[in-house]
Design an enzyme around this catalytic site. Structure first.
Site, PDB file in Angstrom:
ATOM      1  N   HIS A  95     -17.968  -1.829 -12.472  1.00 33.21           N
ATOM      2  CA  HIS A  95     -18.090  -3.028 -13.146  1.00 33.21           C
ATOM      3  C   HIS A  95     -16.799  -4.030 -13.502  1.00 33.21           C
ATOM      4  O   HIS A  95     -16.888  -5.168 -13.800  1.00 33.21           O
ATOM      5  CB  HIS A  95     -18.714  -3.068 -14.368  1.00 33.21           C
ATOM      6  CG  HIS A  95     -18.002  -2.243 -15.622  1.00 33.21           C
ATOM      7  ND1 HIS A  95     -18.155  -0.683 -15.500  1.00 33.21           N
ATOM      8  CD2 HIS A  95     -17.414  -2.521 -16.616  1.00 33.21           C
ATOM      9  CE1 HIS A  95     -17.343  -0.457 -16.615  1.00 33.21           C
ATOM     10  NE2 HIS A  95     -16.995  -1.353 -17.207  1.00 33.21           N
ATOM     11  N   HIS A 121      -8.301  -4.785 -18.686  1.00 24.78           N
ATOM     12  CA  HIS A 121      -9.126  -4.946 -17.557  1.00 24.78           C
ATOM     13  C   HIS A 121      -9.618  -6.404 -17.623  1.00 24.78           C
ATOM     14  O   HIS A 121      -9.252  -7.161 -18.507  1.00 24.78           O
ATOM     15  CB  HIS A 121     -10.548  -4.044 -17.848  1.00 24.78           C
ATOM     16  CG  HIS A 121     -11.058  -4.403 -18.985  1.00 24.78           C
ATOM     17  ND1 HIS A 121     -10.957  -3.699 -20.221  1.00 24.78           N
ATOM     18  CD2 HIS A 121     -12.116  -5.447 -19.544  1.00 24.78           C
ATOM     19  CE1 HIS A 121     -11.768  -4.113 -21.192  1.00 24.78           C
ATOM     20  NE2 HIS A 121     -12.394  -5.231 -20.584  1.00 24.78           N
ATOM     21  N   HIS A 123     -12.291  -9.650 -16.632  1.00 26.95           N
ATOM     22  CA  HIS A 123     -13.490 -10.293 -16.590  1.00 26.95           C
ATOM     23  C   HIS A 123     -13.493 -11.726 -15.683  1.00 26.95           C
ATOM     24  O   HIS A 123     -12.640 -12.478 -16.390  1.00 26.95           O
ATOM     25  CB  HIS A 123     -14.532 -10.465 -18.113  1.00 26.95           C
ATOM     26  CG  HIS A 123     -14.638  -9.155 -18.801  1.00 26.95           C
ATOM     27  ND1 HIS A 123     -15.626  -8.481 -18.725  1.00 26.95           N
ATOM     28  CD2 HIS A 123     -13.729  -8.425 -19.610  1.00 26.95           C
ATOM     29  CE1 HIS A 123     -15.570  -7.422 -19.516  1.00 26.95           C
ATOM     30  NE2 HIS A 123     -14.319  -7.330 -20.165  1.00 26.95           N
ATOM     31  N   HIS A 140      -8.402  -8.476 -20.862  1.00 27.77           N
ATOM     32  CA  HIS A 140      -8.608  -7.882 -22.215  1.00 27.77           C
ATOM     33  C   HIS A 140      -7.691  -6.681 -22.400  1.00 27.77           C
ATOM     34  O   HIS A 140      -7.701  -5.820 -21.521  1.00 27.77           O
ATOM     35  CB  HIS A 140     -10.164  -7.227 -22.299  1.00 27.77           C
ATOM     36  CG  HIS A 140     -11.109  -8.483 -22.717  1.00 27.77           C
ATOM     37  ND1 HIS A 140     -12.422  -8.097 -22.574  1.00 27.77           N
ATOM     38  CD2 HIS A 140     -11.066  -9.533 -23.147  1.00 27.77           C
ATOM     39  CE1 HIS A 140     -13.052  -9.303 -22.923  1.00 27.77           C
ATOM     40  NE2 HIS A 140     -12.238 -10.207 -23.256  1.00 27.77           N
ATOM     41  N   THR A 209     -17.460  -5.820 -25.388  1.00 30.52           N
ATOM     42  CA  THR A 209     -18.277  -6.827 -24.620  1.00 30.52           C
ATOM     43  C   THR A 209     -19.058  -5.944 -23.337  1.00 30.52           C
ATOM     44  O   THR A 209     -19.704  -6.316 -22.553  1.00 30.52           O
ATOM     45  CB  THR A 209     -17.444  -8.019 -23.931  1.00 30.52           C
ATOM     46  OG1 THR A 209     -16.526  -7.376 -22.885  1.00 30.52           O
ATOM     47  CG2 THR A 209     -16.804  -8.561 -24.974  1.00 30.52           C
TER      48      THR A 209
END
Ligand SMILES: *[C@@H]1O[C@H](CO)[C@@H](O)[C@H](O)[C@H]1NC(C)=O
Ligand SMILES: *[C@@H]1O[C@H](CO)[C@@H](O)[C@H](O)[C@H]1NC(C)=O
Ligand SMILES: *[C@@H]1O[C@H](CO)[C@@H](O)[C@H](O)[C@H]1NC(C)=O
Length: 268
Positions: A95, A121, A123, A140, A209
């Site tokens: 993901h 990581h 997003h 993040h 999140t």
């Protein structure tokens, strides 16, 4: 005859191994970002008992940082960053792509507590928005204190000049995005080259999140928006193994939470 039997056995073996493989992918993620999917963000809270906060939580992230609700303050001071070069690994988690500092990459001190840098990581598009405005990428940086409190620093990016940090790890990213759930040792990485402005930042209390959506996470969103190229965003996005082409959780209700913007008197 023998030929036909042979190809029959072969094709069922192929089918079996394809099935096993897709199962593996499913299990590894357990959740995805498809809006209408069974494992999509609106259902995360129902998928596992320990993920219930994803549905019932009152302090979930991300949120829209609404200017009219943001209180401008100056007493928090500049961010106290004490990062250090340290051994890092890169992992495609299905993901997202995650860089982990094996022994911690230094720390940040907030509200009298030291939070050790664990991993970072990405997003895309951004998860947090500012006054409804969406950005192309959000990094993040996840930190943890010795008593298990989590503090995340978010950096927003829009398309423009290349991001230096991502440029330096380009080859490792390329290899890691083609591998599956394997940790790739990258070597010594200096988290300081992530380069974030430390004078102006938003602060609020939210959650992780991704499942389990744990709350009481201290959020810091850097006010200064950085730049990244489309290719760099694409490279990070290869890690997302679903059709949604996004790994951004939708915005969550603010309820009666407060949001602050720290701005030192001498900044700007
Ligand atoms: C870096 O971490 C990896 C994974 O834990 C380990 O195999 C490797 O020996 C470490 N390298 C250094 C220089 O510490
Ligand atoms: C900051 O620290 C004080 C004193 O330890 C505590 O009461 C307060 O809840 C902390 N604030 C945050 C946002 O963690
Ligand atoms: C609103 O804030 C109060 C404390 O300030 C808290 O007890 C209450 O649960 C909050 N309500 C919601 C809906 O978030």
């Amino acid at each position: 005859m023998g030929k036909i039997l042979c190809s029959l056995i072969f094709s069922s073996l192929l089918l079996f191994s394809l099935k096993a493989r897709s199962q593996e992918v499913e299990d590894e993620r357990g959740f995805d970002y498809e809006r209408d999917g069974e494992k999509g963000p609106v259902h995360w809270g129902e998928l596992r008992a320990e993920w219930h906060k994803c549905k019932g939580g009152l302090m979930q992230s991300p949120i829209d940082l609404l200017h009219e609700r943001v209180e401008v303050i100056s007493h928090l001071g500049d961010l106290q960053i004490n990062y250090k070069s340290s051994n890092a690994t890169l992992k495609n988690r299905g993901h997202d792509m995650m860089m982990k500092w094996v022994d911690g990459g230094g720390y940040t001190e907030m509200n009298g507590t030291q939070y050790k840098l664990k991993q970072c990581h990405w997003h895309s598009p951004s998860e947090h928005t500012i006054d409804g405005k969406n950005f192309d990428l959000e990094a993040h940086l996840v930190h943890e204190s010795s008593n298990g409190m989590v503090s995340v620093i978010g950096i927003l990016y829009q398309i423009g000049e290349p991001d230096y940090f991502l440029s330096t790890i380009k080859e490792d990213l390329e290899v890691a995005s083609n591998t599956h759930e394997e940790e790739r040792v990258v070597g010594i990485i200096d988290p300081n080259i992530l380069k974030m402005g430390s004078k102006q930042y938003y602060r609020y209390i939210g959650s992780l999140t991704v499942p389990p959506c744990t709350e009481d996470v201290m959020w810091t969103i850097i006010h200064q928006v950085r730049t990244v190229t489309e290719e760099q965003v694409k490279l990070l996005r290869v890690a997302v193994h679903d059709d949604s082409n996004s790994n951004a959780r939708p915005l969550q209700p603010i309820y009666n939470r407060t949001m602050q913007l720290q701005r030192s008197k001498d900044s700007e």
